[in-house]
Write an enzyme that holds these catalytic residues in place. Structure first.
Site, PDB file in Angstrom:
ATOM      1  N   TYR A 128     119.506   8.170  44.129  1.00 37.38           N
ATOM      2  CA  TYR A 128     119.969   6.785  44.272  1.00 37.38           C
ATOM      3  C   TYR A 128     119.889   6.067  42.932  1.00 37.38           C
ATOM      4  CZ  TYR A 128     120.990   2.527  46.904  1.00 37.38           C
ATOM      5  OH  TYR A 128     121.588   1.394  47.403  1.00 37.38           O
ATOM      6  N   ASN A 146     124.234  -3.555  55.608  1.00 30.28           N
ATOM      7  CA  ASN A 146     125.657  -3.395  55.933  1.00 30.28           C
ATOM      8  C   ASN A 146     126.377  -4.705  56.266  1.00 30.28           C
ATOM      9  OD1 ASN A 146     125.542  -0.603  55.491  1.00 30.28           O
ATOM     10  ND2 ASN A 146     124.892  -0.220  57.582  1.00 30.28           N
ATOM     11  N   SER A 165     131.614   3.627  59.585  1.00 31.64           N
ATOM     12  CA  SER A 165     130.312   3.444  58.949  1.00 31.64           C
ATOM     13  C   SER A 165     129.717   2.103  59.367  1.00 31.64           C
ATOM     14  CB  SER A 165     130.463   3.492  57.428  1.00 31.64           C
ATOM     15  OG  SER A 165     131.233   2.372  56.984  1.00 31.64           O
ATOM     16  N   ARG A 207     138.188   9.657  59.791  1.00 32.04           N
ATOM     17  CA  ARG A 207     138.457  11.093  59.756  1.00 32.04           C
ATOM     18  C   ARG A 207     138.682  11.619  61.167  1.00 32.04           C
ATOM     19  NH1 ARG A 207     133.418  13.520  56.712  1.00 32.04           N
ATOM     20  NH2 ARG A 207     132.411  11.880  57.940  1.00 32.04           N
ATOM     21  N   VAL A 256     125.484  -4.324  47.158  1.00 34.04           N
ATOM     22  CA  VAL A 256     124.846  -5.539  47.661  1.00 34.04           C
ATOM     23  C   VAL A 256     123.473  -5.755  47.030  1.00 34.04           C
ATOM     24  CG1 VAL A 256     123.702  -4.516  49.688  1.00 34.04           C
ATOM     25  CG2 VAL A 256     124.512  -6.900  49.760  1.00 34.04           C
ATOM     26  N   LYS A 288     122.864   5.228  64.756  1.00 33.95           N
ATOM     27  CA  LYS A 288     121.912   5.050  63.656  1.00 33.95           C
ATOM     28  C   LYS A 288     120.500   5.288  64.182  1.00 33.95           C
ATOM     29  CE  LYS A 288     122.681   1.904  60.610  1.00 33.95           C
ATOM     30  NZ  LYS A 288     122.772   2.732  59.384  1.00 33.95           N
TER      31      LYS A 288
END
Length: 370
Positions: free
Chosen positions: A106, A179, A206, A228, A307, A365
């Protein structure tokens, strides 16, 4: 390395001193999606130590495969400093960025050893004598990444968290900081969008994609959502349309004549949101109101967005983050913004949760609930 040393490293930003604290006694929890509260008429007492001296946490000392390097361990907690708070973690999701951080890939990495988790919601149990904006019983979320939310309790600096109303669903609060904030900013900061305008995005299933669909719908903005192909495609399309998606199409459709038919029912997009890259991103650009050559002639812009960087840039602007969270919470209360599908997992079952979170086409999730 001793546990006390680990606690010291993980709490290096927290003051440790003896002082007066105000303690409240929390009530029992109701259902997971309802309010967890504590009496506002709290009982104050003088103390030199926290009422909770330790916690259980998901710790990693090295970067690598999360299922191998993450361990469930006990940690000591420091005393509650004058400008710090004691919190009980309520719920914390497992996000792709959490996995990447553990893997060491990351953009930002905490010092090791570190507690996993960048997002989640906690309830304040005690506050330091100089804490002004927070009270026992308040719900809070991290202001920035790297706080380490996969644990049962923590002593944190007041400035490291920001309050949320505790009348919104638990999972909405736990998944609000990344998100939905990303979706909000991308729909607000890059193009002046009005009701009736169109946005196109890939990775529409997502967490960000689902938030984009809902926030856009609340603003009267149409969305073309690219996903997809997969075995449960029909169910996915139905689910995204139930959230407010105007159109849901497969990646392959971007290159077919069906797009011309689609644009007979809605205007070409003014904004394209890419979370995939490669050929998919190029195809999104082709369908903007101005074609690809407009990068030169029509001032079409390609910009990246993170973000975490936005939050750091606006760290001194309390109103910017507060205003965004207030607007998002308002949408939640109105039923216009819901959390993604979540699977509740106990902290002790973290290995299964990590493995599931890393699988492709994961529909829910994974959320660690304490």
């Amino acid at each position: 390395m001793k546990v006390s040393r680990i606690a010291s490293l993980l709490s290096k930003r927290t003051e440790v001193r003896r002082h007066t604290v105000c303690r409240t006694f929390t009530s029992g929890s109701t259902t997971r999606q309802q309010k967890l509260s504590s009496p506002r008429g709290s009982i104050c007492r003088y103390s030199t130590e926290s009422s909770i001296n330790g916690c259980t946490a998901l710790l990693y000392r090295n970067h690598g495969d999360p299922s191998q390097v993450v361990q469930l361990e006990s940690m000591e907690l420091p005393s509650v400093g004058a400008k710090s708070v004691l919190v009980k973690l309520l719920a914390a999701p497992i996000n792709p960025s959490d996995i990447n951080m553990i893997q060491g890939t990351y953009a930002i990495l905490p010092d090791l050893p570190a507690v996993g988790g960048n997002e989640g919601v906690a309830q304040i149990l005690e506050v330091g004598s100089q804490v002004k904006a927070l009270r026992p019983g308040d719900w809070v979320i991290p202001r920035d990444a790297g706080l380490g939310t996969w644990r049962t309790a923590a002593v944190l600096a007041e400035d490291d968290v920001i309050s949320l109303p505790n009348d919104i669903p638990l999972f909405s609060a736990a998944t609000l900081g990344v998100n939905p904030c990303t979706a909000f900013r991308m729909l607000s900061d890059f193009e002046e969008l009005k009701p009736g305008d169109t946005v196109i995005q890939n990775a529409a299933n997502s967490g960000v994609g689902q938030a984009v669909i809902q926030i856009a719908a609340a603003r009267g903005i149409q969305t073309i959502n690219v996903v997809r192909d997969r075995p449960d495609l029909t169910q996915l399309i139905d689910r995204l349309k139930a959230m407010g998606a105007s159109h849901v199409i497969k990646e392959e459709t971007l290159r077919r004549h069906e797009m011309k038919e689609l644009f007979k029912t809605c205007p070409r997009p003014k904004l394209a949101l890419n979370g995939v890259g490669g050929k998919s991103a190029t195809e999104l650009l082709r369908h903007l109101q101005y074609v690809f050559s407009a990068l030169i002639f029509k001032n079409v812009k390609v910009k990246g967005f993170w973000v975490t960087q936005w939050k750091r840039t606006h760290s001194q602007d309390e109103g910017a983050l507060r205003g965004m969270l207030d607007e998002l919470c308002s949408l939640i209360r109105q039923g216009k913004l819901t959390a993604p599908a979540c699977s509740e997992v106990g902290l002790q079952d973290f290995r299964k949760a990590l493995d599931t979170a890393m699988q492709p086409f994961t529909s829910a999730k994974q959320v660690l609930v304490v």
